[in-house]
Design an enzyme around this catalytic site. Structure first.
Site, PDB file in Angstrom:
ATOM      1  N   LYS A  55      18.322  47.393 -28.972  1.00 42.26           N
ATOM      2  CA  LYS A  55      17.414  49.031 -29.357  1.00 42.26           C
ATOM      3  C   LYS A  55      16.225  48.882 -28.289  1.00 42.26           C
ATOM      4  O   LYS A  55      15.509  48.025 -27.949  1.00 42.26           O
ATOM      5  CB  LYS A  55      17.011  48.947 -30.699  1.00 42.26           C
ATOM      6  CG  LYS A  55      16.079  48.053 -30.906  1.00 42.26           C
ATOM      7  CD  LYS A  55      15.689  47.916 -32.655  1.00 42.26           C
ATOM      8  CE  LYS A  55      14.941  46.809 -33.042  1.00 42.26           C
ATOM      9  NZ  LYS A  55      14.617  46.597 -34.387  1.00 42.26           N
ATOM     10  N   ARG A 152      11.910  49.795 -46.688  1.00 44.53           N
ATOM     11  CA  ARG A 152      12.152  50.727 -45.665  1.00 44.53           C
ATOM     12  C   ARG A 152      13.463  51.446 -46.045  1.00 44.53           C
ATOM     13  O   ARG A 152      13.681  52.151 -47.063  1.00 44.53           O
ATOM     14  CB  ARG A 152      12.081  50.103 -44.215  1.00 44.53           C
ATOM     15  CG  ARG A 152      10.570  49.597 -43.835  1.00 44.53           C
ATOM     16  CD  ARG A 152      10.489  49.400 -42.424  1.00 44.53           C
ATOM     17  NE  ARG A 152      11.551  49.169 -41.753  1.00 44.53           N
ATOM     18  CZ  ARG A 152      11.658  48.391 -40.273  1.00 44.53           C
ATOM     19  NH1 ARG A 152      10.612  47.957 -39.957  1.00 44.53           N
ATOM     20  NH2 ARG A 152      12.938  47.964 -39.903  1.00 44.53           N
ATOM     21  N   TYR A 285     -14.441  51.961 -16.228  1.00 43.86           N
ATOM     22  CA  TYR A 285     -15.100  53.028 -16.962  1.00 43.86           C
ATOM     23  C   TYR A 285     -15.883  52.383 -18.308  1.00 43.86           C
ATOM     24  O   TYR A 285     -15.295  51.368 -18.918  1.00 43.86           O
ATOM     25  CB  TYR A 285     -13.860  53.835 -17.718  1.00 43.86           C
ATOM     26  CG  TYR A 285     -12.949  54.684 -16.698  1.00 43.86           C
ATOM     27  CD1 TYR A 285     -13.658  55.757 -16.146  1.00 43.86           C
ATOM     28  CD2 TYR A 285     -11.870  54.650 -16.781  1.00 43.86           C
ATOM     29  CE1 TYR A 285     -13.059  56.221 -15.029  1.00 43.86           C
ATOM     30  CE2 TYR A 285     -10.792  55.326 -15.915  1.00 43.86           C
ATOM     31  CZ  TYR A 285     -11.691  56.303 -14.902  1.00 43.86           C
ATOM     32  OH  TYR A 285     -10.787  56.840 -14.157  1.00 43.86           O
ATOM     33  N   MET A 332      -5.948  53.748 -16.667  1.00 48.85           N
ATOM     34  CA  MET A 332      -4.383  54.388 -16.737  1.00 48.85           C
ATOM     35  C   MET A 332      -3.680  53.507 -15.709  1.00 48.85           C
ATOM     36  O   MET A 332      -2.509  53.182 -15.786  1.00 48.85           O
ATOM     37  CB  MET A 332      -4.450  55.802 -16.365  1.00 48.85           C
ATOM     38  CG  MET A 332      -2.954  56.354 -16.401  1.00 48.85           C
ATOM     39  SD  MET A 332      -2.838  58.399 -16.027  1.00 48.85           S
ATOM     40  CE  MET A 332      -3.885  59.006 -17.439  1.00 48.85           C
TER      41      MET A 332
END
Ligand SMILES: *Cc1c(COP(=O)(O)O)cnc(C)c1O
Length: 399
Positions: A55, A152, A285, A332
């Site tokens: 998956k 779940r 940053y 990023m």
């Protein structure tokens, strides 16, 4: 080392050979490691069968390539969360037994049944699958999922008798065959916890119930990677191998080599720039890091858009055999390492920068830096990073 790298074309999901690709960022996947991991687990769990769980695009490694390698190495089942994932593999030529277990009302059950994909069944989906079987005039193959404690998906033990009765009616009507029962473990990565014993005991009760109801089962399965590695009594007829397939360990303090598993992914780029800066230079940053002396900063052209967790300041980057922690914020597209005052920039610009994998640090080191688990780190390597496939050791693959 085989220097030919195999590259996936996402258009056709076919393997094409690229001999000398230019690369800026890449995840290099060693398919021989995948095969090794399947063989180790197959030996460990024999005579139980191995389902390779691919998956989420094979936990970021490429579902098709991993599925092929796993089947070559002795896995006999392929597992996906979504029917759409399983259908894509079927269309790409994977013809093994397959199971998908997480559905919504939009799940293409008709196609799944026609493609011979087994379906996990947790509740309402039983009726939806029977209706789909009626439409396509083909019986579905289902595995009844039981919630043995994870909370779940899956029928609770209270709901199970009713579910089995309805499944029996559909089976009598020729709409489906109940071929399996399964469940999922919650805490097997913490072997000292008692809940795994409780889950395994509930699973035994569920098996007794379903067998007493007269179903002729092919497979009973509950073990994930932590169950496979720590609980032989969880193996039953089949194990569902996810994380271990990729050569990673689910245990906090046990490395994969303890189980003879080999990490399959190496994430690399090249040092984009090196420059001298004065003491007190702020970095990235927020200027959260300031150089303590005159030093050389190395620019690494990978950031959170490539899948490096933004919170993972301090994550390790290895260049020329030495590991440097990321300084300041991960942006990023890029992040920065501090190479110290003594380096010659020419020795670094363009050199391989290993985020994790052979020759560098482990996925787990990045997971720790990000406050998360290795599963999440590899799974989130983004589509911006091309995957390349090799056999055996990597070196500077593809160069
Ligand atoms: C993802 C998943 C697995 C594989 O778990 P690992 O811990 O990665 O081995 C097995 N079973 C189910 C139901 C899953 O969702």
């Amino acid at each position: 080392m085989n220097s030919e790298a195999l590259e996936q074309s996402t258009e056709t999901a076919q393997l094409t050979v690229t001999t000398s690709p230019k690369w800026e960022r890449r995840a290099v996947i060693d398919l021989s490691a995948i095969r090794n991991n399947v063989k180790q687990v197959a030996d460990l769990v024999a005579p139980s069968a191995v389902m390779a769980v691919v998956k989420a695009d094979g936990y970021g490694h490429g579902a098709l390539q991993v599925a092929n390698a796993a089947l070559q190495a002795g896995a006999t089942w392929i597992g996906c969360a979504h029917v759409t994932e399983a259908l894509a593999l079927r269309k790409a030529g994977i013809d093994s037994a397959m199971l998908a277990w997480l559905h919504t009302e939009d799940t293409p059950f008709d196609e799944a049944i026609l493609a011979g994909i087994d379906l996990g069944v947790s509740g309402w989906d039983l009726d939806a699958i029977a209706q789909a079987a009626q439409r396509v005039e083909t019986p579905a193959r289902i595995h009844i999922k039981v919630d043995t404690g994870l909370g779940r998906n899956g029928s609770t033990m209270a709901d199970l008798p009713g579910q089995l009765q309805r499944a029996n009616e559909y089976q009598e009507a020729g709409l489906l065959r109940v071929v399996g029962i399964f469940s999922h473990l919650a805490v097997a990565d913490e072997p000292e916890r008692p809940e795994t014993d409780e889950q395994l005991a509930v699973f035994e009760q569920a098996i007794e119930l379903i067998e007493a109801a007269g179903f002729d089962l092919e497979v009973r399965h509950i073990a994930n990677t932590p169950g496979i590695l720590s609980r032989p009594d969880s193996h039953h007829d089949m194990v569902r191998l996810g994380l271990g397939l990729y050569g990673l360990s689910p245990f906090e303090d046990e490395a994969p080599d303890k189980f003879a598993l080999r990490p399959a992914m190496k994430l690399i780029t090249r040092v984009a720039n090196v420059k001298k800066v004065p003491a007190g230079q702020g970095v990235s940053y927020g200027l959260n890091y300031r150089t303590s002396e005159e030093t050389y900063l190395g620019l690494i052209p990978m950031g959170y858009a490539d899948g490096l967790p933004r919170v993972a300041t301090g994550g390790p980057v290895t260049v020329n055999g030495k590991t440097y922690p990321v300084r300041g914020r991960i942006a990023m597209d890029q992040c920065v390492i501090d190479l110290g005052p003594e380096v010659n920039p020419e020795d670094f610009i363009g050199k391989e920068a290993i985020i994790f994998g052979e020759g560098g640090q482990s996925v787990n080191t990045w997971a720790h830096a990000a406050g998360t688990i290795n599963y999440e780190v590899v799974t989130r390597i983004s589509p911006r990073v091309p995957r390349f496939y090799v056999e055996g050791s990597w070196g500077e693959a593809g160069e």
